[in-house]
Design a protein around this motif. Structure first.
Motif, PDB file in Angstrom:
ATOM      1  N   PRO A 105       0.832  -1.206   0.000  1.00  0.00           N
ATOM      2  CA  PRO A 105       0.000   0.000   0.000  1.00  0.00           C
ATOM      3  C   PRO A 105       0.871   1.263   0.000  1.00  0.00           C
ATOM      4  CG  PRO A 105      -0.610  -1.481   1.798  1.00  0.00           C
ATOM      5  CD  PRO A 105       0.615  -2.030   1.180  1.00  0.00           C
ATOM      6  N   GLU A 106       0.326   2.329  -0.570  1.00  0.00           N
ATOM      7  CA  GLU A 106       1.071   3.593  -0.646  1.00  0.00           C
ATOM      8  C   GLU A 106       1.525   4.076   0.729  1.00  0.00           C
ATOM      9  OE1 GLU A 106       2.203   5.480  -3.196  1.00  0.00           O
ATOM     10  OE2 GLU A 106       1.549   3.868  -4.519  1.00  0.00           O
ATOM     11  N   ALA A 107       0.704   3.857   1.734  1.00  0.00           N
ATOM     12  CA  ALA A 107       1.054   4.322   3.079  1.00  0.00           C
ATOM     13  C   ALA A 107       2.275   3.580   3.637  1.00  0.00           C
ATOM     14  CB  ALA A 107      -0.132   4.141   4.019  1.00  0.00           C
ATOM     15  N   LYS A 108       2.543   2.376   3.148  1.00  0.00           N
ATOM     16  CA  LYS A 108       3.665   1.584   3.641  1.00  0.00           C
ATOM     17  C   LYS A 108       4.938   1.769   2.815  1.00  0.00           C
ATOM     18  CE  LYS A 108       1.270  -1.068   6.625  1.00  0.00           C
ATOM     19  NZ  LYS A 108       1.572  -1.488   7.929  1.00  0.00           N
ATOM     20  N   LYS A 109       4.820   2.371   1.625  1.00  0.00           N
ATOM     21  CA  LYS A 109       5.979   2.562   0.765  1.00  0.00           C
ATOM     22  C   LYS A 109       6.853   3.689   1.300  1.00  0.00           C
ATOM     23  CE  LYS A 109       3.963   0.944  -3.541  1.00  0.00           C
ATOM     24  NZ  LYS A 109       3.569   1.305  -4.896  1.00  0.00           N
TER      25      LYS A 109
END
Length: 151
Positions: free
Chosen positions: A125-129
């Protein structure tokens, strides 16, 4: 000092290869049916299971939480063509369970020439990248927002 056998983790996990690449001596144990786990891209994986003699109706693939389960069960034969003198092609039921890393999902599955190919992808997910944070040069001043306090 105790030593632990991590071989079962190697045989049934997908997406943990960065951790396992630090350890050497990987050797898969024999089992039925035989399978391969391949890394086909940065975040792409493929599990190939040899399922000779099984058709699409005999196989099932299920994911639940971080577990991929591949099951095979032959349906009863009604017609026997002749006497079997040697049976080297196993047709027994099987169940293979693979532990998947976080954010690894099944993309597709195909049965081709007696091999079941299950394609997986790690979708982070974008939040984890990771993201780049710009560094200011100290010349920009923070803006002050006018606030009036009601008396």
């Amino acid at each position: 000092m105790r030593t632990f056998d991590l071989a079962p983790l190697y045989r049934s996990t997908v997406g943990f290869d960065r951790l396992f690449s630090m350890l050497d001596g990987f050797e898969s144990a024999p089992g039925y049916p035989p399978y391969n786990i391949e890394r086909t891209g940065e975040n792409d994986y493929r599990i190939t299971v040899a399922v000779a003699g099984f058709g699409q109706d005999d196989l099932s693939i299920e994911t639940k939480e971080n577990t991929l389960t591949i099951k095979g069960a032959k349906q009863a034969k009604e017609e026997q063509r002749g006497q079997v003198l040697h049976q080297g092609i196993a047709a027994r039921a099987f169940e293979r369970v693979f532990q998947l890393a976080d954010h690894v999902v099944v993309k597709s599955a195909q049965l081709e020439n007696g091999l079941l190919h299950v394609d997986l992808v790690r979708e982070i997910p974008e939040a984890k990248k990771p993201r780049q944070i710009p560094i200011g040069n100290g010349q920009a001043k923070p803006e002050v927002i006018d606030t009036k306090v009601a008396a």
